[in-house]
Write a protein that holds these residues in place. Sequence first.
Motif, short mmCIF file in Angstrom:
data_model
loop_
_atom_site.label_atom_id
_atom_site.label_comp_id
_atom_site.label_asym_id
_atom_site.label_seq_id
_atom_site.Cartn_x
_atom_site.Cartn_y
_atom_site.Cartn_z
N ALA A 89 12.07 5.97 31.80
CA ALA A 89 10.68 5.80 32.24
C ALA A 89 9.85 7.02 31.87
CB ALA A 89 10.63 5.55 33.74
N PHE A 90 8.55 6.88 32.06
CA PHE A 90 7.62 7.97 31.76
C PHE A 90 7.73 9.12 32.76
CE2 PHE A 90 5.64 4.40 29.54
CZ PHE A 90 5.31 4.99 28.33
N ASP A 91 8.36 8.91 33.91
CA ASP A 91 8.51 9.97 34.91
C ASP A 91 9.85 10.70 34.78
OD1 ASP A 91 10.16 7.97 35.73
OD2 ASP A 91 9.36 7.80 37.77
N GLY A 92 10.63 10.43 33.71
CA GLY A 92 11.88 11.12 33.49
C GLY A 92 13.10 10.47 34.10
N GLU A 93 12.93 9.31 34.74
CA GLU A 93 14.05 8.65 35.40
C GLU A 93 14.77 7.72 34.43
OE1 GLU A 93 14.81 6.18 39.55
OE2 GLU A 93 13.07 5.68 38.31
N ILE A 94 16.10 7.66 34.56
CA ILE A 94 16.93 6.73 33.80
C ILE A 94 17.62 5.81 34.79
CG2 ILE A 94 18.98 6.50 32.34
CD1 ILE A 94 18.21 9.02 30.93
N ARG A 95 17.64 4.52 34.48
CA ARG A 95 18.32 3.53 35.31
C ARG A 95 19.28 2.72 34.45
NH1 ARG A 95 16.33 1.86 40.49
NH2 ARG A 95 14.75 3.30 41.23
N ILE A 96 20.46 2.44 35.01
CA ILE A 96 21.44 1.58 34.38
C ILE A 96 21.44 0.26 35.13
CG2 ILE A 96 23.82 1.37 33.59
CD1 ILE A 96 22.33 3.75 32.42
N TRP A 97 21.33 -0.85 34.39
CA TRP A 97 21.16 -2.16 35.00
C TRP A 97 22.37 -3.04 34.71
CZ3 TRP A 97 16.74 -2.65 37.89
CH2 TRP A 97 15.71 -1.76 37.62
N ASP A 98 22.69 -3.89 35.69
CA ASP A 98 23.65 -4.98 35.51
C ASP A 98 22.83 -6.26 35.35
OD1 ASP A 98 25.60 -6.90 35.55
OD2 ASP A 98 26.72 -6.03 37.21
N LEU A 99 22.72 -6.75 34.12
CA LEU A 99 21.85 -7.89 33.85
C LEU A 99 22.38 -9.18 34.45
CD1 LEU A 99 20.94 -7.18 30.11
CD2 LEU A 99 19.64 -6.60 32.17
N ALA A 100 23.68 -9.27 34.70
CA ALA A 100 24.24 -10.50 35.25
C ALA A 100 23.70 -10.76 36.66
CB ALA A 100 25.76 -10.42 35.26
N VAL A 101 23.57 -9.70 37.45
CA VAL A 101 23.07 -9.86 38.83
C VAL A 101 21.65 -9.31 38.96
CG1 VAL A 101 25.35 -9.87 39.84
CG2 VAL A 101 24.17 -7.69 39.51
N ARG A 102 21.10 -8.73 37.88
CA ARG A 102 19.74 -8.18 37.85
C ARG A 102 19.55 -7.10 38.91
NH1 ARG A 102 16.49 -13.92 37.54
NH2 ARG A 102 17.80 -14.85 35.92
N LYS A 103 20.50 -6.19 38.96
CA LYS A 103 20.42 -5.09 39.92
C LYS A 103 20.67 -3.77 39.20
CE LYS A 103 21.72 -7.57 44.14
NZ LYS A 103 22.67 -7.64 45.27
N CYS A 104 20.11 -2.70 39.78
CA CYS A 104 20.31 -1.36 39.25
C CYS A 104 21.60 -0.78 39.82
CB CYS A 104 19.11 -0.48 39.62
SG CYS A 104 19.28 1.24 39.13
N THR A 105 22.49 -0.33 38.95
CA THR A 105 23.75 0.25 39.39
C THR A 105 23.70 1.77 39.49
OG1 THR A 105 24.54 0.27 37.10
CG2 THR A 105 25.07 -1.67 38.44
N ARG A 106 22.85 2.40 38.72
CA ARG A 106 22.68 3.86 38.75
C ARG A 106 21.23 4.22 38.50
NH1 ARG A 106 26.30 6.28 34.20
NH2 ARG A 106 25.31 8.21 34.88
N ASN A 107 20.76 5.28 39.09
CA ASN A 107 19.45 5.82 38.76
C ASN A 107 19.45 7.32 39.05
OD1 ASN A 107 19.36 4.99 41.67
ND2 ASN A 107 17.38 6.01 41.56
N PHE A 108 18.89 8.09 38.15
CA PHE A 108 18.83 9.54 38.30
C PHE A 108 17.70 10.06 37.42
CE2 PHE A 108 21.91 8.31 35.12
CZ PHE A 108 21.57 9.07 34.00
N VAL A 109 17.19 11.23 37.79
CA VAL A 109 16.14 11.89 37.01
C VAL A 109 16.82 12.74 35.94
CG1 VAL A 109 14.19 13.48 37.06
CG2 VAL A 109 14.55 11.88 38.94
N ALA A 110 16.57 12.41 34.69
CA ALA A 110 17.27 13.07 33.59
C ALA A 110 16.43 14.15 32.92
CB ALA A 110 17.68 12.02 32.55
N HIS A 111 15.12 13.97 32.87
CA HIS A 111 14.27 14.91 32.14
C HIS A 111 13.01 15.22 32.95
CE1 HIS A 111 16.54 14.61 28.33
NE2 HIS A 111 16.70 13.33 28.66
N GLU A 112 12.41 16.33 32.60
CA GLU A 112 11.11 16.69 33.17
C GLU A 112 10.04 16.13 32.24
OE1 GLU A 112 10.90 20.86 33.68
OE2 GLU A 112 12.60 20.95 35.07
N GLY A 113 9.49 15.02 32.63
CA GLY A 113 8.50 14.36 31.77
C GLY A 113 9.06 13.08 31.18
#
Length: 348
Positions: A89-113
Amino acid sequence: MSNIKIKVISRNPEDYLRATKRDIHKLPRNYDPSLHPLEAPREYVRALNAVKLERVFAKPFIGNLDGHRDGVSSLAKHPSRLAVLASGAFDGEIRIWDLAVRKCTRNFVAHEGWVRSLCYTPKGDTFTSVGDDKTIKSWKAEVESPDDEEPINTLLSMSVVTGVTHHRIKPIFATCGEHCQLWENTRNEPVKVFKWGVDSLHHVSFNQVEDNLLASCASDRSIILYDCRESGPLRKVVMELRPNALAWNPMEAFIFTVANEDYNLYTFDVRKLNHPVNIHQDHTSAVIDVDYAPTGREFVSGSYDKTVRIFETLKGHSRDVYHTKRMQRLTCVKWSLDNKYILSGLMK
């Protein structure tokens, strides 16, 4: 005095009065077709528009993945698992998704910006992210606990890195920014640096068939081709307006398609770069991203006109257009590896 004929229309007022204020006024209407010569063409236009709107608005829409607080800037497909998707995302966050259930399995801030780009390794055990903080970070694809969200490796660049792509076989990857650079995870300095006197590069992509070949889009309206085995760039093609992204055909090694700022997409053959093989039209604003289907016969494009279009490789106009009422400007599109679904990232 001559005879005068007078016709009197007699109506019962009770037939045309509303019982309550909420009732609709009753109006007399003459259904004689001779009095309505344009009724048939008018109904035809209405029926045609209804069919078009039914095709355009949300007909193929399956679902959305909610969670990002800011717009999605980049997407990455897992090379061997169809249900895994990474988004930045534009705020530096990365999310890992499970498309089968349409849910986020991981999310963390990876970068500044801004998370500029994401890319999985060929094995799929790690993925790489680049951002506005001039860092190149490698992450585990799977972690045992949410607290273990530290990068495996962090590389520092001298300038902002805007794109990343991984080699299909070798443990090397390429980044673009001020220059195009080749990296290895075991080294803190780039293995090679390709320069051609441009201000900056904003997209880079490895060819998955001829795996030593890669191409990048530059800010001076050019497309530059490189070979990992050479010490410098190979060829350069200058467009009328700036190219935003490019994608290689996974079945034809020498074919690639460019998403351009002039509302069109251009398909080129590396062996003859003087003229494009085909020009794909229909978008009404700048085309931002493009991705090929695994069959190589079609590709998908996303544009600032808030539409996703599917093109056949050999045709100049789109065969389908997708748009929903809530859709905003598109930033990235992907075609799933099972050739069934299309994924898109939007601004907010």
